[in-house]
Design a protein around this motif. Sequence first.
Motif, mmCIF file in Angstrom:
data_model
loop_
_atom_site.group_PDB
_atom_site.id
_atom_site.type_symbol
_atom_site.label_atom_id
_atom_site.label_comp_id
_atom_site.label_asym_id
_atom_site.label_seq_id
_atom_site.Cartn_x
_atom_site.Cartn_y
_atom_site.Cartn_z
ATOM 1 N N MET A 249 1.875 2.228 -31.631
ATOM 2 C CA MET A 249 3.109 1.464 -31.502
ATOM 3 C C MET A 249 3.162 0.403 -32.605
ATOM 4 O O MET A 249 2.208 -0.321 -32.811
ATOM 5 C CB MET A 249 3.132 0.811 -30.135
ATOM 6 N N SER A 250 4.242 0.366 -33.312
ATOM 7 C CA SER A 250 4.350 -0.602 -34.392
ATOM 8 C C SER A 250 5.823 -0.758 -34.739
ATOM 9 O O SER A 250 6.640 0.047 -34.365
ATOM 10 C CB SER A 250 3.582 -0.101 -35.606
ATOM 11 N N ASN A 251 6.181 -1.802 -35.437
ATOM 12 C CA ASN A 251 7.533 -1.854 -35.985
ATOM 13 C C ASN A 251 7.517 -2.535 -37.339
ATOM 14 O O ASN A 251 8.249 -3.461 -37.590
ATOM 15 C CB ASN A 251 8.521 -2.510 -35.034
ATOM 16 N N MET B 260 -4.614 0.922 -42.311
ATOM 17 C CA MET B 260 -3.792 1.947 -41.682
ATOM 18 C C MET B 260 -2.353 1.835 -42.173
ATOM 19 O O MET B 260 -2.000 0.857 -42.852
ATOM 20 C CB MET B 260 -3.836 1.790 -40.163
ATOM 21 N N LEU C 192 0.556 4.449 -35.476
ATOM 22 C CA LEU C 192 -0.392 3.973 -36.481
ATOM 23 C C LEU C 192 -1.428 5.042 -36.814
ATOM 24 O O LEU C 192 -1.947 5.700 -35.914
ATOM 25 C CB LEU C 192 -1.121 2.733 -35.959
ATOM 26 N N PHE D 149 -1.866 -1.889 -43.824
ATOM 27 C CA PHE D 149 -2.221 -3.160 -43.202
ATOM 28 C C PHE D 149 -3.456 -2.964 -42.323
ATOM 29 O O PHE D 149 -3.942 -1.847 -42.154
ATOM 30 C CB PHE D 149 -1.054 -3.730 -42.384
ATOM 31 N N GLY D 150 -3.949 -4.063 -41.758
ATOM 32 C CA GLY D 150 -5.114 -4.006 -40.879
ATOM 33 C C GLY D 150 -6.345 -4.602 -41.542
ATOM 34 O O GLY D 150 -6.439 -4.655 -42.776
ATOM 35 N N SER D 151 -7.274 -5.072 -40.733
ATOM 36 C CA SER D 151 -8.446 -5.765 -41.281
ATOM 37 C C SER D 151 -9.770 -5.124 -40.868
ATOM 38 O O SER D 151 -10.788 -5.797 -40.808
ATOM 39 C CB SER D 151 -8.409 -7.234 -40.870
ATOM 40 N N PHE D 152 -9.737 -3.850 -40.590
ATOM 41 C CA PHE D 152 -10.986 -3.118 -40.342
ATOM 42 C C PHE D 152 -11.514 -2.700 -41.715
ATOM 43 O O PHE D 152 -11.604 -1.520 -42.036
ATOM 44 C CB PHE D 152 -10.672 -1.899 -39.466
ATOM 45 N N ALA E 60 -11.013 5.020 -27.135
ATOM 46 C CA ALA E 60 -11.555 3.860 -26.416
ATOM 47 C C ALA E 60 -12.861 4.226 -25.723
ATOM 48 O O ALA E 60 -13.841 3.479 -25.764
ATOM 49 C CB ALA E 60 -10.537 3.369 -25.396
ATOM 50 N N GLU E 61 -12.893 5.388 -25.117
ATOM 51 C CA GLU E 61 -14.077 5.806 -24.363
ATOM 52 C C GLU E 61 -15.286 5.939 -25.281
ATOM 53 O O GLU E 61 -16.376 5.460 -24.971
ATOM 54 C CB GLU E 61 -13.787 7.138 -23.676
ATOM 55 N N SER F 72 -15.393 -2.637 -34.137
ATOM 56 C CA SER F 72 -14.769 -1.409 -33.625
ATOM 57 C C SER F 72 -13.297 -1.300 -34.010
ATOM 58 O O SER F 72 -12.597 -2.308 -34.115
ATOM 59 C CB SER F 72 -14.847 -1.377 -32.092
ATOM 60 N N GLU F 73 -12.897 -0.070 -34.191
ATOM 61 C CA GLU F 73 -11.465 0.242 -34.348
ATOM 62 C C GLU F 73 -11.161 1.296 -33.290
ATOM 63 O O GLU F 73 -11.853 2.308 -33.204
ATOM 64 C CB GLU F 73 -11.215 0.821 -35.737
ATOM 65 N N ILE F 74 -10.147 1.018 -32.498
ATOM 66 C CA ILE F 74 -9.837 1.944 -31.405
ATOM 67 C C ILE F 74 -8.489 2.591 -31.657
ATOM 68 O O ILE F 74 -7.537 1.923 -32.059
ATOM 69 C CB ILE F 74 -9.858 1.187 -30.062
ATOM 70 N N PHE G 276 -5.192 3.821 -30.334
ATOM 71 C CA PHE G 276 -4.404 3.645 -29.110
ATOM 72 C C PHE G 276 -2.971 4.038 -29.338
ATOM 73 O O PHE G 276 -2.572 4.326 -30.439
ATOM 74 C CB PHE G 276 -4.497 2.214 -28.594
ATOM 75 N N LYS H 189 -7.194 1.377 -23.050
ATOM 76 C CA LYS H 189 -7.593 1.875 -24.368
ATOM 77 C C LYS H 189 -8.130 0.774 -25.270
ATOM 78 O O LYS H 189 -8.532 1.061 -26.390
ATOM 79 C CB LYS H 189 -6.362 2.454 -25.081
ATOM 80 N N GLY I 1 -12.751 3.914 -19.848
ATOM 81 C CA GLY I 1 -11.947 4.632 -20.825
ATOM 82 C C GLY I 1 -10.495 4.616 -20.371
ATOM 83 O O GLY I 1 -10.149 3.942 -19.386
ATOM 84 N N PRO J 174 4.562 -5.493 -31.755
ATOM 85 C CA PRO J 174 5.898 -4.868 -31.624
ATOM 86 C C PRO J 174 6.382 -4.826 -30.175
ATOM 87 O O PRO J 174 7.555 -5.106 -29.896
ATOM 88 C CB PRO J 174 5.686 -3.454 -32.173
ATOM 89 N N ARG K 76 -12.297 -10.352 -33.267
ATOM 90 C CA ARG K 76 -12.312 -8.896 -33.406
ATOM 91 C C ARG K 76 -13.602 -8.282 -32.892
ATOM 92 O O ARG K 76 -13.657 -7.094 -32.626
ATOM 93 C CB ARG K 76 -12.028 -8.480 -34.840
ATOM 94 N N PRO L 1 -11.168 -5.465 -30.217
ATOM 95 C CA PRO L 1 -10.867 -4.668 -31.410
ATOM 96 C C PRO L 1 -9.405 -4.745 -31.866
ATOM 97 O O PRO L 1 -9.115 -4.497 -33.036
ATOM 98 C CB PRO L 1 -11.225 -3.243 -30.962
ATOM 99 N N ASN M 205 -8.217 -6.249 -35.221
ATOM 100 C CA ASN M 205 -8.180 -5.527 -36.500
ATOM 101 C C ASN M 205 -6.778 -5.059 -36.845
ATOM 102 O O ASN M 205 -6.481 -4.782 -38.002
ATOM 103 C CB ASN M 205 -9.102 -4.295 -36.442
ATOM 104 N N VAL M 206 -5.946 -4.917 -35.826
ATOM 105 C CA VAL M 206 -4.588 -4.396 -36.046
ATOM 106 C C VAL M 206 -3.571 -5.534 -36.002
ATOM 107 O O VAL M 206 -2.748 -5.670 -36.902
ATOM 108 C CB VAL M 206 -4.233 -3.337 -34.978
ATOM 109 N N TYR M 207 -3.614 -6.312 -34.954
ATOM 110 C CA TYR M 207 -2.662 -7.411 -34.778
ATOM 111 C C TYR M 207 -3.424 -8.732 -34.663
ATOM 112 O O TYR M 207 -4.096 -8.975 -33.667
ATOM 113 C CB TYR M 207 -1.805 -7.184 -33.526
ATOM 114 N N HIS M 208 -3.310 -9.549 -35.704
ATOM 115 C CA HIS M 208 -4.064 -10.807 -35.737
ATOM 116 C C HIS M 208 -3.451 -11.831 -34.789
ATOM 117 O O HIS M 208 -2.229 -11.909 -34.656
ATOM 118 C CB HIS M 208 -4.062 -11.383 -37.148
#
Lengths: 218, 343
Positions: free
Chosen positions: A1-3, A37, A50, A93-96, A192-193, A214-216, A218, B111, B123, B193, B219, B223, B226-229
């Motif tokens: 999910m993103s915009n 990503m 994403l 974007f992203g900081s992983f 996630a698991e 970690s990067e999950i 979702f 998740k 999970g 979003p 983070r 986690p 890493n995507v949304y600060h």
Amino acid sequence: MSNKPLFEVRILRHERINEQVRLLWLPKLSSFKAGQMVSISIAPDSSQRLYSICSGEKDSDIAILYDIKRDGFLTPKLDELLAGNSLWVSAPFGSFTDFVKGSWFLASGTGIAPFYSLFRTNPEFVGKLVHGGRDESSFYFMNELTETLGENYIRCSSRGIVKDTFHGRVTEWLQGAQLADAATKYYLCGSAEMVVDTRDVLISRGVDYDKIISEIYF
Amino acid sequence: METLFGKTLQELVVIVKEAGLPSFTSKQIADWLYKHHISEIDEMTNISKKGRDYLKSKFVIGLANPVNVQASIDGTKKYLFKSGDHRFIEAAYIPDDDRATLCVSSQVGCKMGCLFCMTGKQGFQGQLTVNEILNQIRSLPEFHQLTNVVYMGMGEPFDNLESVLKSTEILSSDWGYGWSPKRITVSTIGIIPAMREFLNKSSCHLAVSMHSPFEDERRKLMPIENVYHISDVLSLLKEYDWTGQRRVSFEYILFKGVNDTPKHINELARILNGFKCRVNLIRFHSIPNSPLEPSDEETIQFFKTRLNSKGVLTTIRASRGQDIYAACGLLSTKELVKRQEED
């Protein structure tokens, strides 16, 4: 999910990796860091999803590795697109991203994308790359990774016996593995698991949670 | 069979049209579902028999009682509801003087993989439907005592935004339960979003799980950073008006030696300076095999006092139900494991 703001691009190539997985090549709109990503949509006003960038920083195009979820919103539609079709993509974007040289990278399925991007960019950063998948067809970049990383590329197959491959999940391999020194960082990417289970194993084996990033999906 | 309970008025309008019933029937059905609290379609006595027969051929009301409950000595009750054959969700009823709050789940599992969360260890097992979200409220034995609902149970509400928004619409609409949106708080880890969409479409309160003001530290705990600060989450929130009745709060679980230092107090005060909000300090309910420990009471009180002295309204959330698996996800995980062992 993103915009995120999106830009229209034309698909360059669409590769079939296996029955379920595809590699989608797109023009590179701007530079990026391995691990970042992009947000993708099939129409400018449609829902976005994403995806980690799977290509290297120095590659002329960017690639997205995706797993077709039959009941998913985007991937069945993505699968129907051909070279030349339009797609809407955000800036990276992203900081992983701040990977430390010599770290361990543990992934399952398409979670290998950010680590493969790093490998394409700076293979010497990869201390060990552990990839979990169902069977031989899950190890997308096996030849290239084996050639460069040798024994530091470990495949874990949860179904079926595959040559030179650990039979079991990443977590099972980790239980018996000799871990790196205490300063080593561990980067995890996947569902996630997988991430939660792998993190739990690492912590139970004495790794400081502070060393696990970690990067999950979702 | 599809459930009627959990349908919005707009969805009922479509159903009524398809049934060839008079258009006002949709409002009548909503009244029966959300004001008269019926459990059988035949109880809709002002709808024609033909109409009821049609509805019965396509729908059930769809209420389901909890399958288990654990009661704490402090009055808190944790209810377990089924979702599907082998999946369980929790709803925590928390009475407190003249308030009675229900903490509801929005997903089965989660998740997001936060380091301190028991639900994440299950999970992700699935999204809850609007019916399943609202059923936790409606089928609660203490339903009529409820004063507040918080979406802080299992799952990330903004990863199931459509169902969450429909459920809050039903709770707060005149045609629904008619609650004030100020009685409803939705919590998020900061999926930007979806948060923007929620802020635009709903008037309910918002709670954001912060747990650290520092990106690199956050983070490792969450986690999602890493995507949304968290800095971008704050920037978005500052675009909205919080001077009225609508509230935003920041949830902050205190972990010993991790995020409970003066450095954290100063940074929180810096990033929240001038922003009308509240910081809710939460005592960590330990979960099995966690590397994190709860901060001691003296540190928690110091943290609260110092933040308040720096102009950040800060409260400490009372710990409830500690004798009944207080950490969210513990009870359902135990039930899940039990059922898996039985199978």
